[in-house]
Design an enzyme around this catalytic site. Structure first.
Site, PDB file in Angstrom:
ATOM      1  N   CYS A  42     -35.407  41.606 -35.612  1.00 51.77           N
ATOM      2  CA  CYS A  42     -34.707  40.843 -34.565  1.00 51.77           C
ATOM      3  C   CYS A  42     -33.238  40.643 -34.916  1.00 51.77           C
ATOM      4  N   CYS A  98     -28.487  39.353 -22.830  1.00 49.76           N
ATOM      5  CA  CYS A  98     -29.181  40.204 -23.811  1.00 49.76           C
ATOM      6  C   CYS A  98     -30.544  39.616 -24.193  1.00 49.76           C
ATOM      7  N   CYS A 139     -33.493  41.219 -29.124  1.00 53.66           N
ATOM      8  CA  CYS A 139     -34.316  40.731 -30.247  1.00 53.66           C
ATOM      9  C   CYS A 139     -35.739  40.415 -29.782  1.00 53.66           C
ATOM     10  N   CYS A 182     -25.041  35.022 -26.341  1.00 53.52           N
ATOM     11  CA  CYS A 182     -26.110  36.006 -26.165  1.00 53.52           C
ATOM     12  C   CYS A 182     -26.056  36.609 -24.759  1.00 53.52           C
ATOM     13  N   ASP A 237     -31.678  25.768 -47.568  1.00 53.19           N
ATOM     14  CA  ASP A 237     -33.018  26.175 -47.158  1.00 53.19           C
ATOM     15  C   ASP A 237     -34.122  25.170 -47.445  1.00 53.19           C
ATOM     16  N   CYS A 240     -38.826  40.573 -42.617  1.00 51.03           N
ATOM     17  CA  CYS A 240     -38.604  41.508 -41.509  1.00 51.03           C
ATOM     18  C   CYS A 240     -37.185  41.275 -40.986  1.00 51.03           C
TER      19      CYS A 240
HETATM   20  C1  B12 Z   1     -39.266  27.616 -41.542  1.00 47.08           C
HETATM   21  C2  B12 Z   1     -38.260  28.724 -41.643  1.00 47.08           C
HETATM   22  C3  B12 Z   1     -38.679  30.015 -41.325  1.00 47.08           C
HETATM   23  C4  B12 Z   1     -40.017  30.292 -40.634  1.00 47.08           C
HETATM   24  C5  B12 Z   1     -39.889  29.876 -39.135  1.00 47.08           C
HETATM   25  C6  B12 Z   1     -38.584  30.382 -38.498  1.00 47.08           C
HETATM   26  C7  B12 Z   1     -38.112  29.582 -37.299  1.00 47.08           C
HETATM   27  N1  B12 Z   1     -37.312  30.189 -36.463  1.00 47.08           N
HETATM   28  O1  B12 Z   1     -38.474  28.412 -37.147  1.00 47.08           O
HETATM   29  C8  B12 Z   1     -40.209  31.809 -40.888  1.00 47.08           C
HETATM   30  C9  B12 Z   1     -41.030  32.003 -42.162  1.00 47.08           C
HETATM   31  C10 B12 Z   1     -40.893  32.597 -39.765  1.00 47.08           C
HETATM   32  C11 B12 Z   1     -38.771  32.242 -41.145  1.00 47.08           C
HETATM   33  C12 B12 Z   1     -38.334  33.544 -40.998  1.00 47.08           C
HETATM   34  C13 B12 Z   1     -37.035  33.948 -41.212  1.00 47.08           C
HETATM   35  N2  B12 Z   1     -36.042  33.222 -41.766  1.00 47.08           N
HETATM   36 CO1  B12 Z   1     -36.177  31.304 -42.083  1.00 47.08          CO
HETATM   37  N3  B12 Z   1     -36.097  29.432 -42.277  1.00 47.08           N
HETATM   38  C14 B12 Z   1     -36.932  28.476 -42.059  1.00 47.08           C
HETATM   39  C15 B12 Z   1     -36.312  27.102 -42.350  1.00 47.08           C
HETATM   40  C16 B12 Z   1     -36.821  26.622 -43.716  1.00 47.08           C
HETATM   41  C17 B12 Z   1     -36.569  26.030 -41.275  1.00 47.08           C
HETATM   42  C18 B12 Z   1     -36.365  26.509 -39.819  1.00 47.08           C
HETATM   43  C19 B12 Z   1     -36.810  25.468 -38.833  1.00 47.08           C
HETATM   44  O2  B12 Z   1     -36.362  24.340 -38.874  1.00 47.08           O
HETATM   45  N4  B12 Z   1     -37.753  25.815 -37.932  1.00 47.08           N
HETATM   46  C20 B12 Z   1     -38.282  24.897 -36.955  1.00 47.08           C
HETATM   47  C21 B12 Z   1     -38.096  25.440 -35.540  1.00 47.08           C
HETATM   48  C22 B12 Z   1     -38.516  24.361 -34.551  1.00 47.08           C
HETATM   49  O3  B12 Z   1     -36.726  25.705 -35.413  1.00 47.08           O
HETATM   50  P1  B12 Z   1     -36.131  26.794 -34.408  1.00 47.08           P
HETATM   51  O4  B12 Z   1     -37.010  27.980 -34.294  1.00 47.08           O
HETATM   52  O5  B12 Z   1     -34.732  27.005 -34.832  1.00 47.08           O
HETATM   53  O6  B12 Z   1     -36.270  25.960 -33.060  1.00 47.08           O
HETATM   54  C23 B12 Z   1     -35.156  25.524 -32.356  1.00 47.08           C
HETATM   55  C24 B12 Z   1     -34.930  26.390 -31.150  1.00 47.08           C
HETATM   56  O7  B12 Z   1     -36.165  26.716 -30.591  1.00 47.08           O
HETATM   57  C25 B12 Z   1     -34.141  25.457 -30.328  1.00 47.08           C
HETATM   58  N5  B12 Z   1     -34.260  25.695 -28.893  1.00 47.08           N
HETATM   59  C26 B12 Z   1     -35.331  25.625 -28.100  1.00 47.08           C
HETATM   60  N6  B12 Z   1     -34.987  25.906 -26.848  1.00 47.08           N
HETATM   61  C27 B12 Z   1     -33.668  26.134 -26.836  1.00 47.08           C
HETATM   62  C28 B12 Z   1     -32.822  26.472 -25.832  1.00 47.08           C
HETATM   63  C29 B12 Z   1     -31.442  26.659 -26.103  1.00 47.08           C
HETATM   64  C30 B12 Z   1     -30.527  27.014 -25.003  1.00 47.08           C
HETATM   65  C31 B12 Z   1     -30.958  26.535 -27.459  1.00 47.08           C
HETATM   66  C32 B12 Z   1     -29.513  26.766 -27.796  1.00 47.08           C
HETATM   67  C33 B12 Z   1     -31.867  26.208 -28.483  1.00 47.08           C
HETATM   68  C34 B12 Z   1     -33.200  26.016 -28.141  1.00 47.08           C
HETATM   69  O8  B12 Z   1     -34.631  24.124 -30.603  1.00 47.08           O
HETATM   70  C35 B12 Z   1     -35.440  24.144 -31.755  1.00 47.08           C
HETATM   71  C36 B12 Z   1     -34.986  22.995 -32.634  1.00 47.08           C
HETATM   72  O9  B12 Z   1     -33.610  23.100 -32.980  1.00 47.08           O
HETATM   73  C37 B12 Z   1     -34.770  27.466 -42.374  1.00 47.08           C
HETATM   74  C38 B12 Z   1     -33.929  26.671 -43.398  1.00 47.08           C
HETATM   75  C39 B12 Z   1     -33.695  25.258 -42.947  1.00 47.08           C
HETATM   76  N7  B12 Z   1     -33.863  24.299 -43.842  1.00 47.08           N
HETATM   77  O10 B12 Z   1     -33.332  25.038 -41.801  1.00 47.08           O
HETATM   78  C40 B12 Z   1     -34.782  28.972 -42.756  1.00 47.08           C
HETATM   79  C41 B12 Z   1     -33.745  29.905 -42.102  1.00 47.08           C
HETATM   80  C42 B12 Z   1     -33.702  29.591 -40.621  1.00 47.08           C
HETATM   81  N8  B12 Z   1     -34.324  31.221 -42.280  1.00 47.08           N
HETATM   82  C43 B12 Z   1     -33.469  32.142 -42.518  1.00 47.08           C
HETATM   83  C44 B12 Z   1     -33.758  33.535 -42.590  1.00 47.08           C
HETATM   84  C45 B12 Z   1     -32.697  34.450 -43.192  1.00 47.08           C
HETATM   85  C46 B12 Z   1     -34.988  34.021 -42.106  1.00 47.08           C
HETATM   86  C47 B12 Z   1     -35.365  35.498 -41.851  1.00 47.08           C
HETATM   87  C48 B12 Z   1     -34.260  36.338 -41.280  1.00 47.08           C
HETATM   88  C49 B12 Z   1     -35.880  36.104 -43.200  1.00 47.08           C
HETATM   89  C50 B12 Z   1     -36.383  37.537 -43.106  1.00 47.08           C
HETATM   90  N9  B12 Z   1     -35.516  38.528 -43.039  1.00 47.08           N
HETATM   91  O11 B12 Z   1     -37.569  37.772 -43.127  1.00 47.08           O
HETATM   92  C51 B12 Z   1     -36.575  35.341 -40.863  1.00 47.08           C
HETATM   93  C52 B12 Z   1     -36.098  35.372 -39.394  1.00 47.08           C
HETATM   94  C53 B12 Z   1     -37.164  35.045 -38.383  1.00 47.08           C
HETATM   95  C54 B12 Z   1     -36.594  34.334 -37.161  1.00 47.08           C
HETATM   96  N10 B12 Z   1     -36.242  35.062 -36.127  1.00 47.08           N
HETATM   97  O12 B12 Z   1     -36.446  33.098 -37.186  1.00 47.08           O
HETATM   98  C55 B12 Z   1     -32.062  31.576 -42.586  1.00 47.08           C
HETATM   99  C56 B12 Z   1     -31.302  31.940 -41.313  1.00 47.08           C
HETATM  100  C57 B12 Z   1     -29.818  32.164 -41.491  1.00 47.08           C
HETATM  101  C58 B12 Z   1     -29.141  32.290 -40.156  1.00 47.08           C
HETATM  102  N11 B12 Z   1     -28.167  33.141 -40.059  1.00 47.08           N
HETATM  103  O13 B12 Z   1     -29.521  31.626 -39.219  1.00 47.08           O
HETATM  104  C59 B12 Z   1     -32.321  30.035 -42.782  1.00 47.08           C
HETATM  105  C60 B12 Z   1     -31.320  29.110 -42.141  1.00 47.08           C
HETATM  106  C61 B12 Z   1     -32.362  29.820 -44.321  1.00 47.08           C
HETATM  107  C62 B12 Z   1     -30.948  29.786 -44.938  1.00 47.08           C
HETATM  108  N12 B12 Z   1     -30.585  28.684 -45.570  1.00 47.08           N
HETATM  109  O14 B12 Z   1     -30.187  30.713 -44.842  1.00 47.08           O
HETATM  110  N13 B12 Z   1     -37.986  31.185 -41.503  1.00 47.08           N
HETATM  111  S1  SF4 Z   2     -30.239  40.395 -29.856  1.00 49.43           S
HETATM  112 FE1  SF4 Z   2     -30.952  38.310 -29.492  1.00 49.43          FE
HETATM  113  S2  SF4 Z   2     -29.657  37.020 -30.757  1.00 49.43           S
HETATM  114 FE2  SF4 Z   2     -28.627  38.999 -30.562  1.00 49.43          FE
HETATM  115  S3  SF4 Z   2     -27.236  38.768 -28.799  1.00 49.43           S
HETATM  116 FE3  SF4 Z   2     -29.158  39.640 -28.043  1.00 49.43          FE
HETATM  117  S4  SF4 Z   2     -30.327  37.837 -27.417  1.00 49.43           S
HETATM  118 FE4  SF4 Z   2     -28.707  37.085 -28.742  1.00 49.43          FE
HETATM  119  S1  SF4 Z   3     -38.471  38.565 -38.284  1.00 50.31           S
HETATM  120 FE1  SF4 Z   3     -37.958  38.624 -36.105  1.00 50.31          FE
HETATM  121  S2  SF4 Z   3     -38.582  40.670 -35.400  1.00 50.31           S
HETATM  122 FE2  SF4 Z   3     -39.544  40.340 -37.368  1.00 50.31          FE
HETATM  123  S3  SF4 Z   3     -41.576  39.591 -36.832  1.00 50.31           S
HETATM  124 FE3  SF4 Z   3     -40.267  37.784 -37.194  1.00 50.31          FE
HETATM  125  S4  SF4 Z   3     -39.473  37.247 -35.194  1.00 50.31           S
HETATM  126 FE4  SF4 Z   3     -40.305  39.314 -35.035  1.00 50.31          FE
END
Ligand code: B12
Ligand code: SF4
Ligand code: SF4
Length: 387
Positions: free
Chosen positions: A277, A224, A227, A221, A155, A274
């Site tokens: 999703c 679907c 989320c 996915c 993380d 939260c």
């Molecule tokens: C910053 C961060 C957050 C931020 C931003 C989340 C985000 N999605 O970016 C916040 C605070 C909101 C957050 C929330 C949560 N997080 Co968080 N977070 C992180 C962290 C530190 C970095 C993520 C990151 O790099 N974000 C930057 C953006 C640009 O990344 P991205 O959204 O994945 O963007 C990619 C996609 O958009 C993709 N993309 C764009 N278009 C397309 C199209 C296609 C076809 C595809 C395939 C991809 C794609 O490209 C982008 C770059 O790869 C990681 C740990 C780490 N070091 O990686 C944990 C991590 C992702 N988090 C984690 C968790 C558990 C959560 C929560 C569930 C916690 C909770 N219950 O509240 C929530 C879930 C929210 C969500 N739906 O993401 C876990 C996820 C585990 C897993 N199974 O994936 C991680 C990996 C930590 C860990 N070591 O376990 N988190």
């Molecule tokens: S709920 Fe979201 S992540 Fe899960 S299968 Fe459907 S589209 Fe994929």
């Molecule tokens: S954790 Fe998922 S469902 Fe909850 S506010 Fe963030 S993106 Fe929305």
């Protein structure tokens, strides 16, 4: 540790990945695969990360904007790193279907305080980093390499863990941006062990395959969008696109100041993180219960009510959250989040007794804990539909 060592033979003339897999199993970790690291591996993801940052979607998570290039370059974390072993750690308190039903019930009860399921027990950073450290030790002994040839990342290291995990091909990045597996859905933490061992050295035995790093992951996915639709604050601007500034996880954990008023009613009783999703994701029907006891809920956090958590003093907050990730947000943000939950409770039909308990709790705290908490208390009291 001793049981881990005894499950494999050390040192070994011809160590192989299957011995590492035995160690993973003994440590309670899921094997999410192996990635051969090469230059440019995460170039496409880095481009998208820059776009995300340009759009300001990181909000005030300054650490995300700091050296983004590093996030796509594991060799900055371990110079000479050749391979990444990706692991998962399950944290679900109950089997998927039961967990989903329990959470739905809690979200519907305005008196309840819903703490995200990942944060109810011990801080996962500590648990997972410790286990990755043990795995590194086992591997160092097997291959007779110094421990400096390994680096555990969980993380907080600047690494795009989901993107890297998707490259290992045992899971995929879902539209909710999380890493999903067919076996465990997304209810797993991710960890990465970087090593200077090459894939060839790790895959010493026939029948074991390295994942070619340049294959793009096929997701499951399909059509679907559950989320995206379920997100209470509409934080997704499209599939795979999250605006963290609207995400309840960001608002309740990462964001320091006042929470935007327009978002407060949408947060309901979610006071720390939260799970929506993930709760609605069909793949999480298959998610299995955690095997480690570390994530069992402490201090009744799986059945807590808002009024009782709001009554904790700062000392109680610090004592009860010792060793938990929640402690890091501090007492003021904890109260801010709970005040929003209490305000949202006052918008709902409550019994006279419950309504009075909520109002009294808010009034009692008013003036005790700083301006930010006061502003959220005032907002909460103003939500009372029977005032
Ligand atoms: C910053 C961060 C957050 C931020 C931003 C989340 C985000 N999605 O970016 C916040 C605070 C909101 C957050 C929330 C949560 N997080 Co968080 N977070 C992180 C962290 C530190 C970095 C993520 C990151 O790099 N974000 C930057 C953006 C640009 O990344 P991205 O959204 O994945 O963007 C990619 C996609 O958009 C993709 N993309 C764009 N278009 C397309 C199209 C296609 C076809 C595809 C395939 C991809 C794609 O490209 C982008 C770059 O790869 C990681 C740990 C780490 N070091 O990686 C944990 C991590 C992702 N988090 C984690 C968790 C558990 C959560 C929560 C569930 C916690 C909770 N219950 O509240 C929530 C879930 C929210 C969500 N739906 O993401 C876990 C996820 C585990 C897993 N199974 O994936 C991680 C990996 C930590 C860990 N070591 O376990 N988190
Ligand atoms: S709920 Fe979201 S992540 Fe899960 S299968 Fe459907 S589209 Fe994929
Ligand atoms: S954790 Fe998922 S469902 Fe909850 S506010 Fe963030 S993106 Fe929305």
């Amino acid at each position: 540790m001793s049981h881990v060592k005894s499950s494999i033979s050390t040192p070994h003339a011809n160590p192989s990945l299957s011995q590492v897999q035995n160690a993973l199993q003994a440590l309670g970790l899921l094997d999410l695969g192996l990635v051969s690291l090469k230059e440019g591996l995460l170039d496409a993801e880095l481009k998208r990360l820059f776009q995300w940052l340009d759009d300001g979607r990181q909000g005030d998570m300054l650490y995300m904007a700091r050296s983004p290039n590093q996030r796509a370059d594991p060799s900055q974390l371990l110079p000479g790193a050749q391979t990444a072993l990706v692991v998962g750690l399950s944290y679900l308190p109950r089997e998927g279907p039961q967990w989903r039903a329990d959470e739905e019930q809690a979200l519907e009860d305005p008196r309840r305080a819903v703490v995200s399921v990942y944060a109810r027990g011990r801080d996962y950073h500590k648990v997972l980093r410790g286990r990755l450290g043990q795995l590194a030790q086992v591997m160092a002994e097997l291959w007779q390499r110094p421990s400096s040839d390994f680096r555990a990342c969980v993380d907080s290291a600047p690494l795009m863990e989901v993107a890297l995990a998707a490259k290992a091909q045992k899971g995929w990045q879902g539209k909710n941006t999380l890493l999903l597996t067919r076996e465990q859905g997304s209810m797993i933490f991710l960890g990465v062990l970087l090593t200077r061992l090459s894939a060839e050295q790790l895959l010493a035995q026939k029948g074991e395959e390295a994942m070619p790093a340049d294959v793009s992951p096929a997701g499951h996915c399909g059509s679907c969008t559950d989320c995206l639709v379920a997100c209470p604050t509409q934080a997704f601007t499209g599939p795979y696109q999250l605006d963290a500034r609207r995400c309840i996880s960001y608002l309740t954990i990462e964001h320091e100041g006042d929470i935007e008023e327009s978002l407060r009613p949408l947060m309901g009783n979610r006071v720390y993180g939260c799970d929506d999703c993930q709760r609605v994701c069909p793949w999480n029907r298959f998610a299995r219960k955690a095997t480690l006891p570390d994530f069992a809920a402490r201090h009744g956090l799986d059945a807590a009510n808002l009024v009782s958590l709001f009554s904790w003093t700062e000392d109680e907050f610090n004592d009860r959250h010792q060793g938990s990730a929640i402690r890091r947000i501090g007492h003021a943000r904890w109260l801010r989040n709970l005040a929003i939950g209490l305000g949202n409770a006052l918008r709902e039909p409550l019994s006279n007794v419950d309504r009075k308990a909520v109002r009294d709790a808010l009034k009692q705290r008013r003036g005790q804990c700083g301006a930010m908490v006061n502003r959220h208390i005032d907002w909460a009291l103003a939500q009372d539909r029977e005032a």
